[in-house]
Design a protein around this motif. Structure first.
Motif, PDB file in Angstrom:
ATOM      1  N   GLY A   1       0.819  -1.207   0.000  1.00  0.00           N
ATOM      2  CA  GLY A   1       0.000   0.000   0.000  1.00  0.00           C
ATOM      3  C   GLY A   1       0.853   1.256   0.000  1.00  0.00           C
ATOM      4  N   PHE A   2       1.916   1.257   0.796  1.00  0.00           N
ATOM      5  CA  PHE A   2       2.807   2.417   0.816  1.00  0.00           C
ATOM      6  C   PHE A   2       3.486   2.620  -0.532  1.00  0.00           C
ATOM      7  CE2 PHE A   2       2.805   1.873   5.534  1.00  0.00           C
ATOM      8  CZ  PHE A   2       2.394   3.162   5.855  1.00  0.00           C
ATOM      9  N   ILE A   3       3.867   1.525  -1.187  1.00  0.00           N
ATOM     10  CA  ILE A   3       4.482   1.638  -2.513  1.00  0.00           C
ATOM     11  C   ILE A   3       3.525   2.328  -3.480  1.00  0.00           C
ATOM     12  CG2 ILE A   3       5.199   0.324  -4.550  1.00  0.00           C
ATOM     13  CD1 ILE A   3       6.458  -1.715  -2.632  1.00  0.00           C
ATOM     14  N   MET A   4       2.291   1.855  -3.531  1.00  0.00           N
ATOM     15  CA  MET A   4       1.319   2.424  -4.467  1.00  0.00           C
ATOM     16  C   MET A   4       0.957   3.857  -4.101  1.00  0.00           C
ATOM     17  SD  MET A   4       1.001  -0.007  -6.581  1.00  0.00           S
ATOM     18  CE  MET A   4      -0.415   0.452  -7.580  1.00  0.00           C
ATOM     19  N   LEU A   5       0.774   4.108  -2.816  1.00  0.00           N
ATOM     20  CA  LEU A   5       0.415   5.449  -2.359  1.00  0.00           C
ATOM     21  C   LEU A   5       1.522   6.448  -2.661  1.00  0.00           C
ATOM     22  CD1 LEU A   5      -1.354   7.432  -0.671  1.00  0.00           C
ATOM     23  CD2 LEU A   5      -0.132   6.602   1.352  1.00  0.00           C
ATOM     24  N   GLU A   6       2.750   6.109  -2.294  1.00  0.00           N
ATOM     25  CA  GLU A   6       3.853   7.053  -2.469  1.00  0.00           C
ATOM     26  C   GLU A   6       4.227   7.203  -3.934  1.00  0.00           C
ATOM     27  OE1 GLU A   6       8.327   7.887  -0.652  1.00  0.00           O
ATOM     28  OE2 GLU A   6       7.020   6.388   0.290  1.00  0.00           O
ATOM     29  N   ALA A   7       4.234   6.099  -4.686  1.00  0.00           N
ATOM     30  CA  ALA A   7       4.552   6.179  -6.104  1.00  0.00           C
ATOM     31  C   ALA A   7       3.506   7.002  -6.846  1.00  0.00           C
ATOM     32  CB  ALA A   7       4.665   4.788  -6.719  1.00  0.00           C
ATOM     33  N   GLY A   8       2.237   6.751  -6.568  1.00  0.00           N
ATOM     34  CA  GLY A   8       1.171   7.496  -7.230  1.00  0.00           C
ATOM     35  C   GLY A   8       1.147   8.953  -6.863  1.00  0.00           C
ATOM     36  N   SER A   9       1.614   9.280  -5.648  1.00  0.00           N
ATOM     37  CA  SER A   9       1.591  10.667  -5.168  1.00  0.00           C
ATOM     38  C   SER A   9       2.805  11.474  -5.608  1.00  0.00           C
ATOM     39  CB  SER A   9       1.507  10.681  -3.634  1.00  0.00           C
ATOM     40  OG  SER A   9       0.338  10.040  -3.188  1.00  0.00           O
ATOM     41  N   THR A  10       3.772  10.813  -6.234  1.00  0.00           N
ATOM     42  CA  THR A  10       4.964  11.502  -6.726  1.00  0.00           C
ATOM     43  C   THR A  10       5.013  11.400  -8.245  1.00  0.00           C
ATOM     44  OG1 THR A  10       6.247   9.473  -6.279  1.00  0.00           O
ATOM     45  CG2 THR A  10       6.269  11.185  -4.583  1.00  0.00           C
ATOM     46  N   ARG A  11       6.076  11.938  -8.823  1.00  0.00           N
ATOM     47  CA  ARG A  11       6.124  12.031 -10.283  1.00  0.00           C
ATOM     48  C   ARG A  11       6.688  10.766 -10.925  1.00  0.00           C
ATOM     49  NH1 ARG A  11       8.824  17.921  -9.873  1.00  0.00           N
ATOM     50  NH2 ARG A  11       9.584  16.862  -7.990  1.00  0.00           N
ATOM     51  N   MET A  12       6.350  10.573 -12.170  1.00  0.00           N
ATOM     52  CA  MET A  12       6.688   9.360 -12.891  1.00  0.00           C
ATOM     53  C   MET A  12       8.194   9.081 -12.889  1.00  0.00           C
ATOM     54  SD  MET A  12       5.744   8.377 -16.849  1.00  0.00           S
ATOM     55  CE  MET A  12       3.984   8.464 -16.571  1.00  0.00           C
ATOM     56  N   LYS A  13       9.002  10.113 -12.918  1.00  0.00           N
ATOM     57  CA  LYS A  13      10.451   9.943 -12.996  1.00  0.00           C
ATOM     58  C   LYS A  13      11.061   9.382 -11.712  1.00  0.00           C
ATOM     59  CE  LYS A  13      11.277  14.787 -11.666  1.00  0.00           C
ATOM     60  NZ  LYS A  13      11.858  16.087 -12.105  1.00  0.00           N
ATOM     61  N   ASN A  14      10.244   9.297 -10.656  1.00  0.00           N
ATOM     62  CA  ASN A  14      10.729   8.769  -9.379  1.00  0.00           C
ATOM     63  C   ASN A  14      10.016   7.492  -8.955  1.00  0.00           C
ATOM     64  OD1 ASN A  14      12.508  11.052  -8.865  1.00  0.00           O
ATOM     65  ND2 ASN A  14      10.653  12.239  -8.482  1.00  0.00           N
ATOM     66  N   ALA A  15       9.138   6.963  -9.786  1.00  0.00           N
ATOM     67  CA  ALA A  15       8.270   5.858  -9.377  1.00  0.00           C
ATOM     68  C   ALA A  15       9.045   4.578  -9.056  1.00  0.00           C
ATOM     69  CB  ALA A  15       7.237   5.575 -10.469  1.00  0.00           C
ATOM     70  N   GLY A  16       9.998   4.218  -9.900  1.00  0.00           N
ATOM     71  CA  GLY A  16      10.783   3.006  -9.651  1.00  0.00           C
ATOM     72  C   GLY A  16      11.599   3.123  -8.377  1.00  0.00           C
ATOM     73  N   HIS A  17      12.148   4.299  -8.147  1.00  0.00           N
ATOM     74  CA  HIS A  17      12.921   4.549  -6.929  1.00  0.00           C
ATOM     75  C   HIS A  17      12.053   4.388  -5.694  1.00  0.00           C
ATOM     76  CE1 HIS A  17      15.568   6.648  -4.089  1.00  0.00           C
ATOM     77  NE2 HIS A  17      14.503   7.355  -3.749  1.00  0.00           N
ATOM     78  N   VAL A  18      10.868   4.966  -5.717  1.00  0.00           N
ATOM     79  CA  VAL A  18       9.956   4.878  -4.576  1.00  0.00           C
ATOM     80  C   VAL A  18       9.628   3.416  -4.263  1.00  0.00           C
ATOM     81  CG1 VAL A  18       7.563   5.306  -3.877  1.00  0.00           C
ATOM     82  CG2 VAL A  18       8.935   7.166  -4.818  1.00  0.00           C
ATOM     83  N   ALA A  19       9.338   2.649  -5.288  1.00  0.00           N
ATOM     84  CA  ALA A  19       8.989   1.249  -5.084  1.00  0.00           C
ATOM     85  C   ALA A  19      10.176   0.451  -4.563  1.00  0.00           C
ATOM     86  CB  ALA A  19       8.469   0.647  -6.394  1.00  0.00           C
ATOM     87  N   GLY A  20      11.325   0.642  -5.199  1.00  0.00           N
ATOM     88  CA  GLY A  20      12.505  -0.136  -4.829  1.00  0.00           C
ATOM     89  C   GLY A  20      13.017   0.158  -3.436  1.00  0.00           C
ATOM     90  N   LYS A  21      13.061   1.430  -3.056  1.00  0.00           N
ATOM     91  CA  LYS A  21      13.624   1.755  -1.736  1.00  0.00           C
ATOM     92  C   LYS A  21      12.713   1.250  -0.620  1.00  0.00           C
ATOM     93  CE  LYS A  21      10.799   5.342  -0.612  1.00  0.00           C
ATOM     94  NZ  LYS A  21       9.843   5.241   0.520  1.00  0.00           N
ATOM     95  N   THR A  22      11.418   1.061  -0.889  1.00  0.00           N
ATOM     96  CA  THR A  22      10.524   0.511   0.129  1.00  0.00           C
ATOM     97  C   THR A  22      10.913  -0.918   0.473  1.00  0.00           C
ATOM     98  OG1 THR A  22       8.717   1.912  -0.663  1.00  0.00           O
ATOM     99  CG2 THR A  22       8.120   0.035   0.719  1.00  0.00           C
TER     100      THR A  22
END
Length: 423
Positions: free
Chosen positions: A23-44
């Motif tokens: 849930g945090f991955i989807m929430l944080e990735a969706g709430s930030t910009r596309m250029k950071n989505a993989g980073h948000v998911a991976g660092k979680t």
């Protein structure tokens, strides 16, 4: 038979709380910009792995170690998964895993203040230090037999222990990292940097919502007489009230039914009821969630006006709502439920006077200050030694490429780059 049923129930709760990382991955990735989505998911995943190892090595022992004192636990380091004591009502391994999942959630909340500009190396180091020096201390004070537990502090599933602790770490990170490029204009006005996928954000919230039944209802730690069902109903209705009220407040204030505010309202209702879900009657749970929906909107506006750039609104959802949820038991804790749970005293509105309310306020202040100050000191030292923030160029191109060498959305981002060059 009872031991087996309790074990299955709490194990299911642990699985649901671990699922909240999705849930945090989807929430944080969706709430930030596309250029950071993989980073948000991976660092979680990366930081949850770190938190798990640190919790096994020292975190659990600092919370529940039997040779400690009222300030810190001591013992049970490198937790022995084969240890079984006579009279255990729950297999120690399952309790360990359940508590580990909670520690991981608190760390994930902290990352809200770092979003879109923090170095990956900072996540690594701070994950270790937060999991060893910040979270276990507060968890011991309240859940591990520490001094706040001695005072009867009511925090059934972690509005303070998990949510406020993570939010205060997020606040420290947000202040030291400063706002994202382009967030504020020279005149101080804020720009709305929208997330790239509102559907992802919504899905993240519903995953968190479902996971919260593990968070709250499984904190009964037993099947017993089905009391966990009462806790689950309180959780559900508080979340519903928070979502509806937050949407209506935003609609009245802005003239638009803002979806992100509604989602934050649902989460705020969940955070607020986390402390009180076992202590308050259902009507009070609805009211607690509704008030959280009002507070989260006001808090979002408050922080943005003060140039505190919080991309996923962790401070408002987990901090402000965490404070309210913790204090709410001081007003609404029912004498009959307090007697059943066996923690603290009745709230002000049930004839308990100001005693429990005072304990709740004390806990919020002390735990909030401790989490913020220790996190700030750690991060300030890290900033002086290694820096916290990526370079301006790295932030502009996005953390996917600058930190990992590949975009989370390679086809879309390459097309956008090509279109930009042609233009």
């Amino acid at each position: 038979m009872e031991l087996g049923l309790n074990a299955i129930w709490v194990m299911l709760g642990a699985i649901l709380v671990i699922l909240m990382q999705g849930g945090f991955i989807m929430l944080e990735a969706g709430s930030t910009r596309m250029k950071n989505a993989g980073h948000v998911a991976g660092k979680t995943i990366f930081t949850f792995g770190i938190a798990s190892l640190v919790f096994w090595a020292v975190g659990y022992g600092l919370i529940f170690g039997g040779d400690g004192n009222s300030i810190i636990g001591w013992g049970d380091f490198f937790f022995d998964t084969r240890a079984v004591s006579e009279g255990d009502t729950l297999p120690p391994t399952i309790l360990f895993l359940f508590q580990l999942a909670f520690a991981g959630v608190s760390l994930s909340i902290a990352w809200g203040g770092f979003a879109e500009r923090g170095k990956l190396s900072v996540y690594l180091i701070f994950a270790v230090l937060f999991s060893a020096l910040v979270y276990p201390v507060i968890a011991h004070w309240i859940w591990g037999g520490g001094w706040l537990a001695d005072h009867g502090k009511q925090d059934f599933a972690g509005s303070t222990v998990v949510h406020l602790t993570g939010a205060m770490a997020a606040l420290a990170g947000t202040i030291l990292l400063k706002p994202r490029i382009g967030k504020y204009n020279k005149d101080g006005s804020a720009n709305d940097i929208q997330g790239h996928n509102q559907v992802y954000t919504t899905l993240g919230v519903i995953i968190l919502w479902v996971g919260w039944f593990g968070f709250n209802a499984a904190s009964t730690l037993s099947v017993g007489d089905g009391f966990f069902g009462f806790v689950a109903v309180n959780t559900q209705l508080a979340a519903a009230a928070g979502a509806i009220v937050a949407l209506l407040v935003a609609w009245a204030a802005r003239g638009k039914a803002d979806v992100p505010t509604m989602l934050n309202g649902a989460l705020a209702g969940l955070v607020a009821i986390t402390a009180s879900c076992a202590f308050v009657e259902t009507w009070a749970a609805v009211l607690i969630g509704a008030i959280a929906g009002v507070l989260v909107y006001g808090s979002m506006v408050f922080f943005e006006k003060r140039k505190i750039d919080d991309p996923i609104y962790a401070l408002s959802v987990h901090g402000t709502a965490g404070v309210w949820g913790t204090i709410s038991t001081g007003f609404f804790a029912s004498d009959s439920l307090v007697e059943e749970v066996g923690v603290g005293k009745a709230g002000l509105f049930y004839g308990g006077g100001f005693e429990q309310l005072g304990v709740q306020v004390l806990g919020v202040v002390v735990c909030g200050v401790f989490a913020f100050v220790v996190s700030y000191i750690i991060l300030a030292i890290m900033k002086a030694v290694m820096g916290l923030r990526v370079s301006e160029e790295q932030e502009i191109i996005g953390l996917d490429l600058s930190e990992h060498g590949a975009y989370g959305y390679p086809e879309q981002m390459k097309k956008a780059s090509a279109d930009s060059i042609q233009a």
